[in-house]
Design a protein around this motif. Structure first.
Motif, PDB file in Angstrom:
ATOM      1  N   THR A 127      18.212 -38.030 -26.354  1.00 24.78           N
ATOM      2  CA  THR A 127      17.544 -39.146 -25.683  1.00 24.78           C
ATOM      3  C   THR A 127      16.428 -39.668 -26.576  1.00 24.78           C
ATOM      4  O   THR A 127      15.644 -38.874 -27.129  1.00 24.78           O
ATOM      5  CB  THR A 127      16.954 -38.707 -24.334  1.00 24.78           C
ATOM      6  OG1 THR A 127      17.984 -38.138 -23.528  1.00 24.78           O
ATOM      7  CG2 THR A 127      16.339 -39.896 -23.603  1.00 24.78           C
ATOM      8  N   ASN A 128      16.367 -40.962 -26.724  1.00 25.30           N
ATOM      9  CA  ASN A 128      15.252 -41.613 -27.407  1.00 25.30           C
ATOM     10  C   ASN A 128      14.326 -42.222 -26.362  1.00 25.30           C
ATOM     11  O   ASN A 128      14.786 -42.843 -25.397  1.00 25.30           O
ATOM     12  CB  ASN A 128      15.753 -42.719 -28.347  1.00 25.30           C
ATOM     13  CG  ASN A 128      16.613 -42.171 -29.473  1.00 25.30           C
ATOM     14  OD1 ASN A 128      16.351 -41.083 -29.992  1.00 25.30           O
ATOM     15  ND2 ASN A 128      17.637 -42.921 -29.858  1.00 25.30           N
ATOM     16  N   VAL A 129      13.027 -42.052 -26.557  1.00 27.96           N
ATOM     17  CA  VAL A 129      12.022 -42.615 -25.669  1.00 27.96           C
ATOM     18  C   VAL A 129      11.149 -43.563 -26.480  1.00 27.96           C
ATOM     19  O   VAL A 129      10.680 -43.202 -27.564  1.00 27.96           O
ATOM     20  CB  VAL A 129      11.157 -41.521 -25.017  1.00 27.96           C
ATOM     21  CG1 VAL A 129      10.115 -42.142 -24.098  1.00 27.96           C
ATOM     22  CG2 VAL A 129      12.030 -40.537 -24.252  1.00 27.96           C
ATOM     23  N   TYR A 130      10.947 -44.764 -25.973  1.00 27.83           N
ATOM     24  CA  TYR A 130      10.112 -45.717 -26.695  1.00 27.83           C
ATOM     25  C   TYR A 130       9.298 -46.548 -25.709  1.00 27.83           C
ATOM     26  O   TYR A 130       9.718 -46.813 -24.577  1.00 27.83           O
ATOM     27  CB  TYR A 130      10.959 -46.630 -27.589  1.00 27.83           C
ATOM     28  CG  TYR A 130      11.956 -47.505 -26.882  1.00 27.83           C
ATOM     29  CD1 TYR A 130      11.693 -48.858 -26.650  1.00 27.83           C
ATOM     30  CD2 TYR A 130      13.181 -47.003 -26.457  1.00 27.83           C
ATOM     31  CE1 TYR A 130      12.613 -49.665 -26.015  1.00 27.83           C
ATOM     32  CE2 TYR A 130      14.109 -47.799 -25.824  1.00 27.83           C
ATOM     33  CZ  TYR A 130      13.826 -49.131 -25.604  1.00 27.83           C
ATOM     34  OH  TYR A 130      14.735 -49.941 -24.968  1.00 27.83           O
ATOM     35  N   GLY A 131       8.108 -46.906 -26.170  1.00 22.80           N
ATOM     36  CA  GLY A 131       7.225 -47.751 -25.387  1.00 22.80           C
ATOM     37  C   GLY A 131       6.869 -48.997 -26.174  1.00 22.80           C
ATOM     38  O   GLY A 131       6.692 -48.947 -27.396  1.00 22.80           O
TER      39      GLY A 131
END
Length: 623
Positions: A127-131
């Motif tokens: 999973t990639n998490v980005y803001g």
């Protein structure tokens, strides 16, 4: 034109070229090798300078004071990662949302063509998490990226903490004209490739992902951060990308300028630059740095997550914090201020970075070698192939040649060709060409397609089966019956092998020339090893010596030699057994890089360089 149309002058010119061919070949090789070695000498290099006006000054005042907050984030991240047994997706989403970012996640999966035993993975899920920090003074048409790979164990925890602290600081500023994306990607390059493909809405590597729910503007530049210590002694920059691509030199210059401004030690290839450029130790130091860059670029492997951005025309570099035995230490505040200054200057860009160089070599961070300076070294080596091809073409022509003239290697040449002797049919070249390229095609396809058969009949794993099958096909190519041309008319004369060698030399020159335009380092490494032996090989003379030389310059031997040379340059020599293990590992990684990310080194070697080498092997054993 009169010189070429007059038969007497043309004959005199051909005799002159034939007589001087060997000295010209030797001189050209020495010039090419000497030119390359001279690239590390400081007077022959250029001082770096900023070409982009929007980034021409470092006169920005950094206000980052969240060093302790970065350490706190890092400790929290490390605790949640240990508790979750992987990337703490929920904690990252919550923390980014608390900082005021638009938070999204992307799930992805990728089945490898064969198990990666080094990292113990086959079916990769992550999973990639980005803001996204929306620009208060823009329309979300452009963006910048700060990415951090989520590594296993305790690696890169501090990088995540510094990224979150920077996001907290950036959120309180009002001067941003571009969106800023803060990305934490899992499984390193695989996760980064999945995110980039989804962001640009393409699928070039068969990665399955959940798609992209939130996007910012077109990415102008990206910085990948790797940091595993609370304090560092220096920042090391990695520039080599996929297939030898390099970022715009202005981005490297920007990093160097802010390190100089803040007093932060910066290195490239892990080496600090020396000030005593006029001494022999300083020259050798620059040469080591240059050779390390050539070896890394020639491998075609991305030396960080930034390497995959370059495929999408996004200028990117990877910054690594190094904590060594040096006395001076720099804390999170200094690192954060340096990154803040870089992002503020990138925020001022009015267009993509394009004014500076895209093709260069770096003997140090303060000096560079442009394409116009290093290309003559390669041109001098390829000129040898052209001179020898011209020599063979003149010997194959209907004009008389001197009976005692030798080939480029100094050995007596074939008997003078009579004018009445008919030229051999071009059909005799078809069998060796087809067999050599069929062997290369088998080397490219069979290791992956035949791994199941190999594991059923031999006690090996899938990874071992792929590597050993590739080596078996590579070695078996030496024993294939290439000499089927003997049954054809005209193949028994000297004209036969001379025609085949002429074709092989021109083919090799074309391959190396095309590769040097894309990846200079790979083209130069192959040229400096293969060209001298390709010129001297012939079926007459010391055949076993020629065979030994050909085996020593085969692409596989060049790879093995490059591994030992790299370890010597990084001052970490290895034993022969360790070198062999790294050689097998490099073959497996080359295959994986091609199938996972699209690296073209393996198909280039298998489908073009290796068949060309087999043609030269065929010339040697011509009967």
């Amino acid at each position: 034109m009169g010189l070429l149309s007059d038969p007497y002058r043309r004959r005199a010119l051909s005799r002159l070229i034939l007589r001087l061919n060997t000295p010209l070949c030797i001189i050209s090789f020495l010039v090419g090798l000497g030119w390359f070695l001279g690239l590390a000498f400081q007077p022959f290099t250029l001082r770096i300078y900023m070409s982009e006006n929007a980034m021409g000054s470092t006169m920005v005042e950094e206000h980052f004071v969240y060093g302790e907050r970065a350490l706190s984030y890092a400790r929290e991240f490390a605790g949640h990662k240990k508790k979750a047994g992987g990337m703490p997706v929920a904690w990252l989403e919550k923390t980014m949302w608390t900082l005021g970012l638009e938070v999204y996640k992307q799930t992805f999966s990728r089945t490898l063509p064969f198990p990666d035993e080094m990292r113990e993975r086959y079916m990769v899920k992550g999973t990639n998490v980005y803001g996204i920090l929306r620009a208060p003074r823009g329309a979300s048409t452009e963006s910048l990226v700060l990415s951090v790979p989520c590594s296993e164990g305790q690696h890169n925890n501090q990088a995540v903490g510094l990224m979150l602290a920077l996001a907290s600081h950036f959120r309180g500023q009002i001067y941003w004209a571009k969106d800023i994306i803060f990305l934490v990607n899992e499984h390193d390059l695989i996760g980064m490739e999945a995110w980039l493909e989804a962001y640009h809405d393409v699928n070039v590597t068969e990665v399955h992902s959940s798609g992209m729910l939130g996007r910012a503007g077109a990415i102008q530049a990206a910085i990948s951060l790797e940091l595993s210590s609370d304090v560092i002694t220096s920042f090391d920059v990695a520039v080599e990308g996929l297939n030898g691509q390099l970022p715009n030199l202005d981005l490297v210059n920007l990093f160097y300028a802010f390190c100089q401004k803040n007093g932060l030690l910066c290195t490239i290839q892990g080496k600090l630059q020396r000030s005593d450029w006029d001494s022999l130790p300083a020259y050798l130091h620059s040469l080591q740095t240059l050779l390390l860059m050539v070896l890394k670029q020639g491998s075609g492997r991305p030396q960080g997550d930034h390497g995959l951005f370059l495929r999408y025309h996004v200028e990117a570099i990877t910054l690594r914090g190094i904590n060594s035995f040096r006395q001076y230490k720099f804390d999170m505040g200094m690192m954060g201020a340096t990154l803040e200054g870089m992002f503020r200057k990138l925020n001022n860009l009015l267009e993509r970075l394009h004014q500076s160089y895209f093709f260069y070599l770096l003997p140090s961070l303060s000096r560079f070698v442009s394409i116009g300076v290093y290309m003559p070294a390669f041109g001098a080596l390829v000129l040898i192939l052209v001179l020898k091809a011209l020599d063979l073409w003149m010997k194959l022509s209907r004009y008389d040649v001197e009976p005692n003239h030798g080939l480029c290697d100094g050995d007596p040449g074939p008997a003078p060709v009579a004018v009445e002797e008919p030229k051999p049919s071009l059909l005799m070249l078809v069998p060796p060409l087809l067999i050599c390229h069929a062997t290369g095609l088998a080397l490219y396809l069979v290791p992956i397609l035949g791994q199941d058969v190999a594991t059923r009949h031999f006690p090996v794993s899938e990874s071992e089966a792929v590597v050993l099958t590739a080596i078996a096909i590579y070695v078996a190519g030496l024993a294939l019956p290439h000499n089927t041309h003997r049954v054809l008319s005209g193949a028994s004369s000297d004209r036969g092998w001379m025609t085949l060698k002429l074709l092989a030399l021109l083919y090799l020159a074309m391959q190396l020339g095309c590769m040097a335009l894309i990846n200079f380092s790979l083209g130069f490494l192959l040229a400096v090893t293969m060209v001298p032996v390709a010129v001297v090989v012939q079926p007459t003379g010391p055949k076993y010596l020629y065979a030994l030389l050909l085996i020593l310059v085969t692409p596989a031997a060049t790879l093995l030699l490059g591994i030992f040379l790299y370890q010597e340059l990084v001052e970490y020599p290895i034993s022969v057994l360790e070198g062999w293990q790294r050689f097998l590992q490099a073959i497996a990684e080359g295959l994986l890089d091609h199938h996972l990310y699209g690296s073209m080194v393996f198909p280039f070697v298998a489908l073009f360089v290796y068949p060309c080498w087999l043609l030269l092997w065929n010339v040697l054993f011509w009967k």
